[in-house]
Design a protein around this motif. Structure first.
Motif, short mmCIF file in Angstrom:
data_model
loop_
_atom_site.label_atom_id
_atom_site.label_comp_id
_atom_site.label_asym_id
_atom_site.label_seq_id
_atom_site.Cartn_x
_atom_site.Cartn_y
_atom_site.Cartn_z
N GLU A 188 -4.11 -42.34 18.14
CA GLU A 188 -2.85 -43.20 18.28
C GLU A 188 -3.53 -44.62 17.77
OE1 GLU A 188 0.35 -43.17 18.80
OE2 GLU A 188 0.02 -40.79 18.50
N ARG A 222 -3.86 -44.68 14.23
CA ARG A 222 -2.53 -44.85 13.44
C ARG A 222 -2.41 -46.27 13.64
NH1 ARG A 222 2.61 -44.94 14.60
NH2 ARG A 222 2.19 -44.58 17.03
N HIS A 223 -2.40 -47.01 14.61
CA HIS A 223 -2.09 -48.04 14.88
C HIS A 223 -3.02 -49.22 13.95
CE1 HIS A 223 1.15 -48.09 17.77
NE2 HIS A 223 0.37 -47.24 18.53
N SER A 224 -4.19 -48.94 14.01
CA SER A 224 -5.36 -49.64 13.09
C SER A 224 -5.11 -49.22 11.66
CB SER A 224 -6.72 -49.10 13.37
OG SER A 224 -6.96 -49.29 15.02
N GLN A 225 -4.59 -47.98 11.39
CA GLN A 225 -4.43 -48.00 10.20
C GLN A 225 -3.19 -48.46 9.43
OE1 GLN A 225 -3.98 -43.61 9.90
NE2 GLN A 225 -6.23 -43.28 9.35
N HIS A 226 -2.17 -48.81 10.37
CA HIS A 226 -1.08 -49.71 10.10
C HIS A 226 -1.43 -51.17 10.06
CE1 HIS A 226 3.03 -51.07 10.04
NE2 HIS A 226 2.77 -51.81 11.04
N PHE A 227 -2.29 -51.63 10.95
CA PHE A 227 -2.70 -53.04 11.07
C PHE A 227 -3.81 -53.09 9.53
CE2 PHE A 227 -6.06 -55.94 12.64
CZ PHE A 227 -5.35 -57.04 12.64
N ALA A 285 -3.69 -51.62 6.89
CA ALA A 285 -2.67 -51.39 5.82
C ALA A 285 -1.97 -52.88 5.58
CB ALA A 285 -1.65 -50.51 5.87
N ARG A 286 -1.57 -53.55 6.72
CA ARG A 286 -0.95 -54.90 6.40
C ARG A 286 -2.04 -55.89 5.90
NH1 ARG A 286 3.64 -55.94 9.46
NH2 ARG A 286 3.33 -57.85 8.49
N ASP A 336 -2.68 -55.28 2.32
CA ASP A 336 -1.59 -55.83 1.36
C ASP A 336 -1.58 -57.32 1.56
OD1 ASP A 336 -0.74 -53.21 0.96
OD2 ASP A 336 0.59 -53.16 2.56
N ASN A 376 -5.63 -52.46 -4.21
CA ASN A 376 -4.44 -53.25 -3.71
C ASN A 376 -3.79 -54.15 -4.60
OD1 ASN A 376 -6.26 -55.41 -4.04
ND2 ASN A 376 -5.92 -56.27 -1.80
#
Length: 936
Positions: free
Chosen positions: A257, A260-265, A267-268, A271, A291
């Motif tokens: 989990e 997953r949050h880290s990957q989202h972070f 990814a942000r 980007d 990127n």
């Protein structure tokens, strides 16, 4: 299917062995090796693998039973058929006991039964081996299930729990005895969310899933559960039940989990990162991630590069940086894990422009043998920074050039000027990468340019005919001259199609074929002074425009140097006449200095006054020669100079070599440029007024002393008059008080009042006596007095008061040489008595815990210093300024009656001394100084 077995025969009868071999090879196609002795038998077993042993019972040196025993001892496990010519049952039993698979008696048809026995023996041996292995595996699996970290729960087809290992006890909290035989659906399945579904008989595949679980202790866990069918170990593989292997994956779930949050972070971050981020796969030779910043920097869509073969930068790299990129990647292949390498190179964007990129790369992934597989990189567009750096380097290079040229041209004489300008042109040419730099000057009244100085590089020296013309008429370069005299610079390259007329004129300056040219007009005071030019024989793509500012500054510096040289030359022509005026028979100090105060000339009188040589003073700042307190006067005098007020007068002190101060009255005149706007130099004539200043100071001191003496004389006359007027009434008051004490001595109230009146009368009488002493001038002559002796006399007179106060003064009196002054010894004793009495009053009033009284004498700068210090009551700060002024009655309760300090000052003055007081914190110090008498 015929099995191709390999057999070995041990028979001491070779014929019998060969017969068995031939039969088996013919009938069963076996591979048979025949041995006739034990050593050969063991040698074959050690070198080859066999499926069965045919062993003759009777051997030449031993028997088959002994060979069987040796095979067991040596760990040789093979099926053995014992063959013998005698049908002895005891031998057969022993052979079977020793490990033989079967026993065969030689007969007329024993060979025909031999293939069947061999197949059966080998099959039985394989089944036995398989059974042993199965038993071992069963024991191992049981041990493994009891010791593995995973929880193992088994239930049969009826849903009853049949196995619950130790790990299950720890994970779920229930002991095995509490769960064995219980329904799995009630005691196990409902622990999970969602609950475990009871598999049907048709569910033959394993089921793996992650579920939430609450154990016996109320802990919320995440369990990875794999449910597998449990089948019988038989050809039928009959289903016996199901086995669930569970593992606590709570931490992994939490980490997943978080991941997953880290990957989202991440990814942000990726980007929004200002850097180009990319992941390059070395094995596949392609980008696997990049990127969106790639589009912003290089103008190429990021999706166009994903999956495309080849390095991101390899096809875009600048040719000059290709070797750098290759070396960078070779070094990266040898880098350690975590090591980051950096590089800067140029790449071409979609608009064919070169952009500087700064990249940081590291090994992201390696294969099993440690070879790099993927590279992670972050690149930034640093084109703007590199441009700033290049501009800064160019600026630093230019400033260093200007500083070097300026330092060469400071204080340069006319003789060395041309060579120094030539050297400056060399520095300029090397800085701007020119092949030739030159200066033409236009002399006053001339109609032609004259070559003044030039520098030529190696490229020019290789062309013998490529030389500058020493003189060029203005009419031959009229087109060029028309533009240059307006102050505009001219530049062109061989690629330009314009300026053909100007380029034709330029050939009159030099006949060669320069590829790049820059001409800069040299202006001074709106007048054309000359031309600064530079050439390059190659590299037509790069002009001199980037170096135009530094060339202008160099041109301005060189022009000023040449103009200054002309001015100095004209000035030096009149210097002989000027020196005759200012040097011969001159008593005034004469000097010249620039507006910053730097001396450019001093006459002999100036040098003589300061005791220094002319060369030593040249270049010295006049502010360093003036007394620090008078530097503001000098600055103000210089600031007054202007074209409307070119002369100013002021007075300052000069400091000679030994520190003596000399008062000088200066008359300064400003020397302006021809336009009367800029001050070039300041000429000052000084007159020594030291003696006049000394006389003025003496007159002022005498005036002050006379006024003070008149004031004190008036006070003395007034004091004498007051003392005479009150002396008689005081006598009557004291006498009447004594009569009252005599008459009413037995009545305490009246006697106390009479004593108070008498005491006050005597105190007033003391004041009157002091007033009379103050008004009376000393009549004793001044003699050589030892200050220490007068202090000892005063202390003897005060021995009783000091004893009453149990106070022993600290004496810090200089003994060698003893301090001596010209004065009145009696007055000095009175002076010390008054100061000591005042100190005792202060101690009595202050009541310090540790009373302290000290007297100190010493020589200091030709003066005899006496200090009287105590730690009694301090004198109020508002009284310090008027402490020595006459007061008949003290203004407050303090030291003395109010007139003692005035008397002390008068005593000090009559002995040519000065008295001062300092009172602060818990200490009061009276400091008296007299002119000292040299011990010699």
């Amino acid at each position: 299917m015929v099995q191709n077995y390999r057999l070995i025969v041990l028979d001491d009868d070779p014929a019998q062995g060969e017969m068995v071999k031939a039969y088996l090879e013919l009938v069963s196609h076996y591979q048979v090796d025949v041995t006739t002795d034990v050593e050969t038998f063991w040698d074959h077993l050690g070198r080859s693998a066999y499926d069965l042993v045919l062993l003759d019972y009777k051997l030449e040196e031993t028997n088959g039973l002994e060979v069987l025993s040796q095979m067991k001892r040596r760990g040789v496990r093979l099926p053995v058929i014992m063959i013998t010519g005698e049908g002895d049952e005891r031998v057969a039993v022993r052979a079977i006991q020793e490990g033989a698979s079967d026993y065969l008696v030689k007969g007329s048809d024993y060979l025909s039964s031999l293939p069947g026995l061999i197949q059966r023996a080998i099959r039985m041996f394989e089944l036995q081996t398989l059974a042993e292995r199965s038993m071992e595996e069963a024991r191992y699996q049981a041990l493994l299930l009891d010791n593995i970290r995973d929880a193992v729960v088994v239930w049969d087809l009826e849903g009853k729990i049949t196995y619950w290992n130790f790990a299950a006890e720890k994970l779920f909290g229930w002991k095995a005895v509490e769960r064995l035989g219980q329904p799995a659906s009630e005691c196990y399945f409902n622990l999970f969310d969602p609950p475990i579904r009871m598999p049907s008989i048709e569910d033959t595949a394993g089921l793996e899933v992650e579920r939430a679980c609450v154990n016996r202790h109320g802990q919320h866990l995440w369990i990875s559960s794999r449910i597998m069918p449990l089948r019988q170990y038989s050809p039928e593989a009959r289903l016996l039940g199901f086995m669930d292997v569970s593992r606590d994956v709570t931490r992994r779930h939490q980490e997943r989990e978080m991941l997953r949050h880290s990957q989202h972070f991440i990814a942000r971050i990726l980007d929004t990162s200002p850097s180009m981020l990319y992941l390059y796969d070395l094995n596949e030779n392609r980008l696997v991630y990049v990127n969106h910043r790639l589009t912003d920097v290089l103008g190429v869509p990021a999706g166009a590069w994903l999956g495309k073969e080849g390095d991101l930068f390899a096809g875009l790299i600048h040719p000059e940086d290709a070797a750098l990129l290759h070396q960078f990647r070779e070094t990266l292949m040898q880098a350690r894990d975590g090591e980051v390498l950096e590089a800067e190179f140029r790449v071409r964007d979609s608009r064919k422009n070169w952009r500087w990129v700064y990249t940081r790369e590291t090994i992201f992934q390696r294969d099993a043998v440690g070879k790099p597989v993927q590279i992670l990189g972050a690149a930034q567009d640093i084109s703007a920074r590199r441009q700033v750096e290049e501009d800064l380097k160019r600026r630093i290079k230019s400033e260093r050039l200007l500083a070097d040229i300026s330092s060469r041209l400071v204080h340069i004489n006319q003789i060395d000027l041309k060579s120094e300008i030539g050297e400056s042109l060399r520095l300029l040419g090397e800085t701007i990468c020119a092949d030739r730099v030159f200066i033409y000057v236009l002399l006053a009244g001339e109609e032609h340019l004259t070559l003044y100085a030039f520098w030529e590089g190696q490229a020019v020296l290789r062309w013998a005919s490529y030389r500058l013309n020493p003189q060029v008429a203005l009419g031959d370069i009229s087109a060029l001259w028309k533009v240059l005299r307006t102050g505009r610079n001219l530049s062109w390259t061989a690629l330009d199609d314009e300026n053909k007329v100007l380029r034709q004129d330029y050939l009159n300056l030099q006949p060669g074929g320069a590829k790049v040219v820059l001409l800069l007009p040299l202006m001074h005071n709106q007048r054309m002074y000359g031309v600064l030019g530079c050439e390059r024989l190659s590299d037509v793509t790069v002009s001199f425009d980037d170096y135009l500012p530094v060339m202008r500054e160099v041109g301005r510096t060189l022009t000023n140097a040449m103009v200054q040289a002309d001015f100095n030359r004209a000035l030096s022509e009149s210097e002989a006449r000027y020196r005759a005026i200012v040097e011969d028979h001159q008593t005034e100090l004469i000097c010249r200095f620039n507006p910053q105060g730097m001396l450019t000339f001093v006459n002999e009188t100036f040098c003589r006054y300061l005791g220094r040589e002319r060369d030593e003073l040249s270049g010295e700042s006049i502010f360093n020669l003036v007394h620090p307190t008078d530097q503001g006067v000098l600055e103000a005098g210089i600031a007054k100079l202007s074209s409307t007020n070119p002369v100013s007068t002021y007075e300052t002190r000069l400091l000679e070599t030994h520190g003596r101060e000399i008062w000088i009255e200066w008359t300064s005149r400003a020397i302006f440029d021809p336009e009367q706007r800029l001050v070039l130099e300041i000429q000052s004539i000084g007159r020594d007024i030291t003696e006049r200043k000394r006389l003025e100071a003496q007159i002022e001191s005498a005036r002050v002393q006379l006024a003070e003496a008149n004031r004190l004389a008036s006070i003395g006359l007034l004091a004498a008059s007051v003392a005479h007027l009150i002396n008689n009434p005081l006598t009557a008051i004291i006498a009447e008080a004594q009569l009252l004490m005599h008459r009413f001595g037995n009545q305490p109230p009246i006697r106390e009042s009479a004593e108070a009146i008498e005491k006050a009368g005597w105190r007033a009488q003391q004041v009157v006596q002091k007033l009379l002493g103050f008004s009376t001038r000393a009549s004793e002559p001044h003699t050589l007095v030892d200050i220490n002796q007068t202090i000892y006399q005063a202390l003897d007179l005060l021995s009783d008061p000091l004893s009453e106060m149990a106070l022993r003064p600290a004496l810090l009196l200089q003994q060698e040489p003893p301090p001596k002054v010209w004065g009145n010894a009696g007055q000095l004793v009175d002076l010390w008595l008054n100061l000591l009495l005042l100190a005792l009053d202060g101690i009595a009033l202050g009541k310090p815990k540790h009373p302290y009284l000290a007297l100190m004498t010493r020589y200091e700068d030709g003066q005899v210093i006496v200090e009287v210090t105590d730690n009694g009551q301090v004198i109020p700060e508002d009284e310090l300024a008027t402490i020595f002024e006459p007061r008949v009655v003290s203004s407050s309760e303090g030291r003395g009656t109010g007139i003692e300090l005035t008397l002390c000052r008068e005593l000090v003055r009559q002995n040519q001394g000065v008295i001062e007081v300092n009172s602060h914190f818990d200490q009061t110090c009276f400091r008296v100084s007299f002119p000292g008498v040299s011990p010699n």
